[in-house]
Scaffold this active site. Structure first.
Site, PDB file in Angstrom:
ATOM      1  N   SER A 141     -18.252 -11.630  52.294  1.00 31.17           N
ATOM      2  CA  SER A 141     -17.968 -10.970  53.566  1.00 31.17           C
ATOM      3  C   SER A 141     -16.478 -10.683  53.655  1.00 31.17           C
ATOM      4  O   SER A 141     -15.662 -11.410  53.077  1.00 31.17           O
ATOM      5  CB  SER A 141     -18.376 -11.887  54.734  1.00 31.17           C
ATOM      6  N   TYR A 160     -18.504 -20.428  58.605  1.00 37.32           N
ATOM      7  CA  TYR A 160     -18.984 -19.212  57.946  1.00 37.32           C
ATOM      8  C   TYR A 160     -17.899 -18.598  57.061  1.00 37.32           C
ATOM      9  O   TYR A 160     -18.136 -18.303  55.879  1.00 37.32           O
ATOM     10  CB  TYR A 160     -19.449 -18.191  58.991  1.00 37.32           C
TER      11      TYR A 160
END
Length: 270
Positions: A141, A160
């Site tokens: 990401s 995350y």
């Protein structure tokens, strides 16, 4: 005996929706057979039927990668020696202040987005090296680059973002080990993608005016990036030199911090 070459086979985790679904559909059209991994059997079965209509074979493996038994099932399948591409895509978001994040859910995210990637990559790699060819794509990401940024448009993301930073570091380092082997690895770093990933209780929660990329375009960028030799693939990044600058800065910090004496800023004041 048939002289037909065996079809390549891709194992895709998180294949029931989003980027994983787009990978499975694209790879089937490109001539791959598929091993589809996710938790939802009905969706995988539906996808398998769709894939078989374009002439590909689809094997369904229902497993929760956050559970040791689920990961062990997929790991055993990955190690069978017939996988030519591994797409480590499974993941979920935990966007909230860290102090509010349930520790069991945080650990589950680490299992899915770190442990599973390590173990499945390790499982598939001997087979890839034996044939001197193959691919591992680890879906990361752009939030992997966001540590230290405090902007109102960014979610609370301590765990995350940390898992995705691990994915990038793992992929880059593994890539160095595999130079000359014919095996390619890539960390795929999209920004916001139009998938269920951003839904809460089945409803989308993205703010208006957020740039959103289609999952099919993310997959197209990944496969094009493999052909270009991109170890870090950022689908929307036009200025590739920014990644080179970021890498050089990290290496400069590593080199500058390897001294044997304290930095002047940490020495006792006279």
């Amino acid at each position: 005996m048939s002289d037909q070459m065996p079809r390549p086979r891709a194992l895709v985790t998180g294949a029931s929706s989003g980027i994983g679904l787009a990978f499975a559909q694209r790879l089937a059209r490109d001539g791959y057979d598929l091993i589809l991994v996710a938790r939802r059997h009905e969706r995988l079965a539906q996808l398998a039927r769709e894939i078989e209509k374009v002439g590909a074979y689809a094997e369904v493996v229902v497993a929760d990668l956050a559970a040791p038994e689920g990961l062990a099932t997929v790991e055993e399948r990955a190690a069978a020696g017939d996988v030519t591409m591994l797409v480590n895509n499974a993941g979920f978001q935990t966007y909230m202040p860290f102090v509010e994040l349930d520790p069991d859910r945080a650990e589950a995210q680490i299992r899915v987005q770190v442990t599973a990637i390590v173990r499945l990559s390790r499982a598939v790699l001997p087979g890839l090296l034996a044939r001197n060819a193959g691919t591992i794509i680890n879906v990361s990401s752009m939030l992997a680059f966001s540590a230290g940024m405090d902007q109102p448009f960014l979610p609370k993301r301590a765990v995350y973002a940390a898992t995705k930073a691990f994915v990038n570091s793992f992929t880059e380092t593994l890539s160095g080990e595999l130079v000359g082997t014919g095996v390619k690895v890539q960390a795929l770093c999209p920004a916001v993608v139009r998938t269920e990933f951003h839904d809460v209780d089945g409803k989308p929660v993205l703010r208006p005016n957020v740039p959103v990329m289609l999952p099919e375009d993310v997959v197209a960028a990944s496969l094009a990036g493999l052909a270009l030799g991109d170890v870090i693939c950022s689908p929307a990044l036009a200025d590739r030199a920014l990644l080179d600058t970021e890498r050089q800065a990290r290496h400069a910090v590593f080199g500058g911090g390897r001294g044997a004496e304290l930095s002047p800023r940490y020495r006792p004041k006279p």
